[in-house]
Design an enzyme around this catalytic site. Sequence first.
Site, PDB file in Angstrom:
ATOM      1  N   GLY A  57       0.844  -1.192   0.000  1.00  0.00           N
ATOM      2  CA  GLY A  57       0.000   0.000   0.000  1.00  0.00           C
ATOM      3  C   GLY A  57       0.878   1.240   0.000  1.00  0.00           C
ATOM      4  O   GLY A  57       1.911   1.266   0.671  1.00  0.00           O
ATOM      5  N   ARG A 132       2.749  -6.242  -5.644  1.00  0.00           N
ATOM      6  CA  ARG A 132       4.167  -5.852  -5.715  1.00  0.00           C
ATOM      7  C   ARG A 132       4.810  -6.207  -7.045  1.00  0.00           C
ATOM      8  O   ARG A 132       5.524  -5.393  -7.637  1.00  0.00           O
ATOM      9  CB  ARG A 132       4.953  -6.549  -4.600  1.00  0.00           C
ATOM     10  CG  ARG A 132       4.761  -5.917  -3.262  1.00  0.00           C
ATOM     11  CD  ARG A 132       5.460  -6.724  -2.205  1.00  0.00           C
ATOM     12  NE  ARG A 132       5.263  -6.119  -0.910  1.00  0.00           N
ATOM     13  CZ  ARG A 132       6.158  -5.347  -0.292  1.00  0.00           C
ATOM     14  NH1 ARG A 132       7.322  -5.104  -0.823  1.00  0.00           N
ATOM     15  NH2 ARG A 132       5.895  -4.829   0.873  1.00  0.00           N
ATOM     16  N   ARG A 215       1.676 -14.037   5.776  1.00  0.00           N
ATOM     17  CA  ARG A 215       1.356 -13.240   4.602  1.00  0.00           C
ATOM     18  C   ARG A 215       0.841 -14.154   3.508  1.00  0.00           C
ATOM     19  O   ARG A 215       1.462 -15.188   3.231  1.00  0.00           O
ATOM     20  CB  ARG A 215       2.658 -12.634   4.097  1.00  0.00           C
ATOM     21  CG  ARG A 215       2.618 -11.168   3.934  1.00  0.00           C
ATOM     22  CD  ARG A 215       4.000 -10.692   3.629  1.00  0.00           C
ATOM     23  NE  ARG A 215       3.901  -9.372   3.070  1.00  0.00           N
ATOM     24  CZ  ARG A 215       4.927  -8.702   2.598  1.00  0.00           C
ATOM     25  NH1 ARG A 215       6.116  -9.237   2.604  1.00  0.00           N
ATOM     26  NH2 ARG A 215       4.762  -7.485   2.116  1.00  0.00           N
ATOM     27  N   ASP A 328      15.453   0.227   2.680  1.00  0.00           N
ATOM     28  CA  ASP A 328      15.531  -0.632   3.871  1.00  0.00           C
ATOM     29  C   ASP A 328      16.956  -0.810   4.376  1.00  0.00           C
ATOM     30  O   ASP A 328      17.160  -1.068   5.556  1.00  0.00           O
ATOM     31  CB  ASP A 328      14.944  -2.017   3.557  1.00  0.00           C
ATOM     32  CG  ASP A 328      13.457  -2.088   3.857  1.00  0.00           C
ATOM     33  OD1 ASP A 328      12.842  -1.015   3.996  1.00  0.00           O
ATOM     34  OD2 ASP A 328      12.917  -3.203   3.941  1.00  0.00           O
ATOM     35  N   ALA A 341       8.297   1.033   1.919  1.00  0.00           N
ATOM     36  CA  ALA A 341       8.570   1.179   0.492  1.00  0.00           C
ATOM     37  C   ALA A 341       8.387   2.639   0.075  1.00  0.00           C
ATOM     38  O   ALA A 341       9.127   3.165  -0.774  1.00  0.00           O
ATOM     39  CB  ALA A 341       7.642   0.266  -0.315  1.00  0.00           C
TER      40      ALA A 341
HETATM   41  C1  LIG Z   1       4.867  -7.794   5.965  1.00  0.00           C
HETATM   42  C2  LIG Z   1       5.331  -6.516   5.318  1.00  0.00           C
HETATM   43  C3  LIG Z   1       4.405  -5.636   4.769  1.00  0.00           C
HETATM   44  C4  LIG Z   1       4.815  -4.409   4.218  1.00  0.00           C
HETATM   45  N1  LIG Z   1       3.886  -3.554   3.698  1.00  0.00           N
HETATM   46  C5  LIG Z   1       4.272  -2.343   3.223  1.00  0.00           C
HETATM   47  C6  LIG Z   1       3.302  -1.426   2.694  1.00  0.00           C
HETATM   48  O1  LIG Z   1       2.103  -1.722   2.624  1.00  0.00           O
HETATM   49  N2  LIG Z   1       3.747  -0.208   2.250  1.00  0.00           N
HETATM   50  C7  LIG Z   1       5.070   0.150   2.288  1.00  0.00           C
HETATM   51  O2  LIG Z   1       5.413   1.285   1.868  1.00  0.00           O
HETATM   52  N3  LIG Z   1       6.003  -0.716   2.746  1.00  0.00           N
HETATM   53  C8  LIG Z   1       5.643  -1.942   3.218  1.00  0.00           C
HETATM   54  N4  LIG Z   1       6.586  -2.817   3.685  1.00  0.00           N
HETATM   55  C9  LIG Z   1       8.014  -2.427   3.635  1.00  0.00           C
HETATM   56  C10 LIG Z   1       8.592  -2.621   2.227  1.00  0.00           C
HETATM   57  O3  LIG Z   1       8.355  -3.947   1.798  1.00  0.00           O
HETATM   58  C11 LIG Z   1      10.095  -2.345   2.212  1.00  0.00           C
HETATM   59  O4  LIG Z   1      10.358  -1.149   2.901  1.00  0.00           O
HETATM   60  C12 LIG Z   1      10.607  -2.210   0.777  1.00  0.00           C
HETATM   61  O5  LIG Z   1      10.308  -3.354   0.022  1.00  0.00           O
HETATM   62  C13 LIG Z   1      12.126  -1.957   0.781  1.00  0.00           C
HETATM   63  O6  LIG Z   1      12.599  -1.854  -0.529  1.00  0.00           O
HETATM   64  P1  LIG Z   1      14.160  -1.864  -0.818  1.00  0.00           P
HETATM   65  O7  LIG Z   1      14.296  -1.742  -2.310  1.00  0.00           O
HETATM   66  O8  LIG Z   1      14.853  -0.884   0.052  1.00  0.00           O
HETATM   67  O9  LIG Z   1      14.685  -3.293  -0.340  1.00  0.00           O
HETATM   68  P2  LIG Z   1      14.319  -4.750  -0.859  1.00  0.00           P
HETATM   69  O10 LIG Z   1      12.919  -4.834  -1.331  1.00  0.00           O
HETATM   70  O11 LIG Z   1      14.750  -5.687   0.204  1.00  0.00           O
HETATM   71  O12 LIG Z   1      15.255  -4.952  -2.156  1.00  0.00           O
HETATM   72  C14 LIG Z   1      16.614  -5.236  -2.032  1.00  0.00           C
HETATM   73  C15 LIG Z   1      17.119  -5.777  -3.377  1.00  0.00           C
HETATM   74  O13 LIG Z   1      18.542  -5.914  -3.306  1.00  0.00           O
HETATM   75  C16 LIG Z   1      18.939  -7.198  -3.756  1.00  0.00           C
HETATM   76  N5  LIG Z   1      20.163  -7.532  -3.010  1.00  0.00           N
HETATM   77  C17 LIG Z   1      20.269  -7.871  -1.702  1.00  0.00           C
HETATM   78  N6  LIG Z   1      21.571  -8.046  -1.363  1.00  0.00           N
HETATM   79  C18 LIG Z   1      22.294  -7.797  -2.493  1.00  0.00           C
HETATM   80  C19 LIG Z   1      23.690  -7.809  -2.790  1.00  0.00           C
HETATM   81  N7  LIG Z   1      24.600  -8.097  -1.841  1.00  0.00           N
HETATM   82  N8  LIG Z   1      24.090  -7.518  -4.043  1.00  0.00           N
HETATM   83  C20 LIG Z   1      23.177  -7.203  -5.015  1.00  0.00           C
HETATM   84  N9  LIG Z   1      21.836  -7.180  -4.792  1.00  0.00           N
HETATM   85  C21 LIG Z   1      21.403  -7.465  -3.545  1.00  0.00           C
HETATM   86  C22 LIG Z   1      17.748  -8.103  -3.430  1.00  0.00           C
HETATM   87  O14 LIG Z   1      17.749  -9.250  -4.254  1.00  0.00           O
HETATM   88  C23 LIG Z   1      16.572  -7.163  -3.715  1.00  0.00           C
HETATM   89  O15 LIG Z   1      16.197  -7.182  -5.057  1.00  0.00           O
HETATM   90  C24 LIG Z   1       6.198  -4.059   4.211  1.00  0.00           C
HETATM   91  C25 LIG Z   1       7.147  -4.958   4.734  1.00  0.00           C
HETATM   92  C26 LIG Z   1       6.726  -6.175   5.277  1.00  0.00           C
HETATM   93  C27 LIG Z   1       7.761  -7.120   5.838  1.00  0.00           C
END
Ligand SMILES: Cc1cc2nc3c(=O)[nH]c(=O)nc-3n(C[C@H](O)[C@H](O)[C@H](O)COP(=O)(O)OP(=O)(O)OC[C@H]3O[C@@H](n4cnc5c(N)ncnc54)[C@H](O)[C@@H]3O)c2cc1C
Length: 447
Positions: A57, A132, A215, A328, A341
Amino acid sequence: MGDAGASKTPLKIAIIGGGIGGLSLLLGILNHGDPRVIQPHLYEAALAFAEIGAGVGFLPNAVRAMYAIDPKLHEAYGRIADEAPRADVNGQQKYVFSKVYMGMEGRGSGMAKAFDEIGTVYNDNKLRNVHRAVFLDEMVKLLPNSLEADLVSFGKRCTDIRIHDAGVTVAFSDGTSEIVDAVIGCDGVKSVVRNILHQGQEKYEPCFTGNYAYRGLVPIEDATEALGEIAAVHHILILGYGGHLVTFPIKQGKTLNVVAFHGRSDWPHGNSWVVRATVEDALEDFKDWSEPIKKLLSLLQRPDKWGLFDLPPLKTYTLDGRICLLGDCAHASTPHQGAGAGMAIEDAAVLSRVLGEIKTPDRVQLTRAFAAYDAVRRDRTQKVVTRSRTRGMLYDFELSGVGDDLEKVRDTLSTQWDWIWDLDIDAHCREALGIMHQTHMVGNDSP
Ligand SMILES: Cc1cc2nc3c(=O)[nH]c(=O)nc-3n(C[C@H](O)[C@H](O)[C@H](O)COP(=O)(O)OP(=O)(O)OC[C@H]3O[C@@H](n4cnc5c(N)ncnc54)[C@H](O)[C@@H]3O)c2cc1C
């Protein structure tokens, strides 16, 4: 300070990780940056872009940040997002953000019965939730043919980063390496980049919050049998003792996204933070809840169990214009404010704007851009982490001074959102640009 780090070749930026954060940043740099000055390349550990089959969301601030990254991203989101229902609130048209219900019998006299309505939260957000994987696909479609444009490499797990005079060497698990001018970590809560940035200093390890969440998805026809027609229309928050549930429709109302939070738990799965679960596991954890909840949980398709971890506050998101953190990996939070997100998208809006301000391929300017980003983003994103934990306690009737007093719960439910929702992303970016130019002036005045 002059342009000591200036060169004629574009600044090479390695984006590590292609989740919502990394892809948002790539799109933002492509939109705001001058390709003669900044050359981004995204390195993803997986063999393709992939998101889990669940919903996410977005709050109004995140939706505005999408526009700031690239109006085309905002438009793509608009095509796939489910719309919030409208309501008349004291003569004003509002959107229903969430309907809140009791998930079990209240304890004590005069308490609510299971499935009594506790309240409704409104806002001005017409568009909300997406699947997603569908959202990620839309982001990928906005990239120019990435192989031709040399923008993305898959199967590249970053394992090490070394800073030296010639730049930064990024090493990958396949034995290859790249020399770049700067690295931006978008590699999620278990970030390798974060650990390298803070090497030799305090270690920032994610902490288990004592909660996990089931989930899964449920076809909408089945879900409405369990919860009634409201499930197909509304974002629903269901409160209880030591846990709560969030459901919302995605895929234009065809599927219900279900997240069932269970508190006061251990996490015996070591470094695996997402594990397969069964419906029986979920039913055991929610055995004291009302029949509609148990019916809903019994319908979960291939549920996963997510350990909920968040990060302590980092002292900085950047190192010397060479390393920067986004999403994150910088500020993972629990999901109780539905903002993680969205924060990654805001980060990407600000960072791509300050990087777009660099007019010559000059490493000194990278330092200023990263410092300005850090200055405006750190407090806000870390506030989400602490407030989100508090929000979870409210939903589990464990917030001190509130507990299961439904009057107080009701009063608190609608508050403490504005500081997230109301962010003026353009003003926020201007603030960062101001800081960047200020440090430039100070730099010029220095001997
Ligand atoms: C149950 C749950 C519900 C949620 N609901 C919401 C919501 O409704 N709204 C909202 O805004 N947020 C929500 N969130 C939070 C949201 O999912 C995260 O904040 C968001 O997905 C973070 O995105 P990111 O790109 O920072 O990290 P990630 O999505 O973790 O992406 C990291 C990427 O880096 C890659 N990677 C990892 N390590 C390496 C490496 N060493 N070298 C190269 N690549 C690497 C991975 O493969 C991945 O593709 C929720 C979280 C949870 C757990």
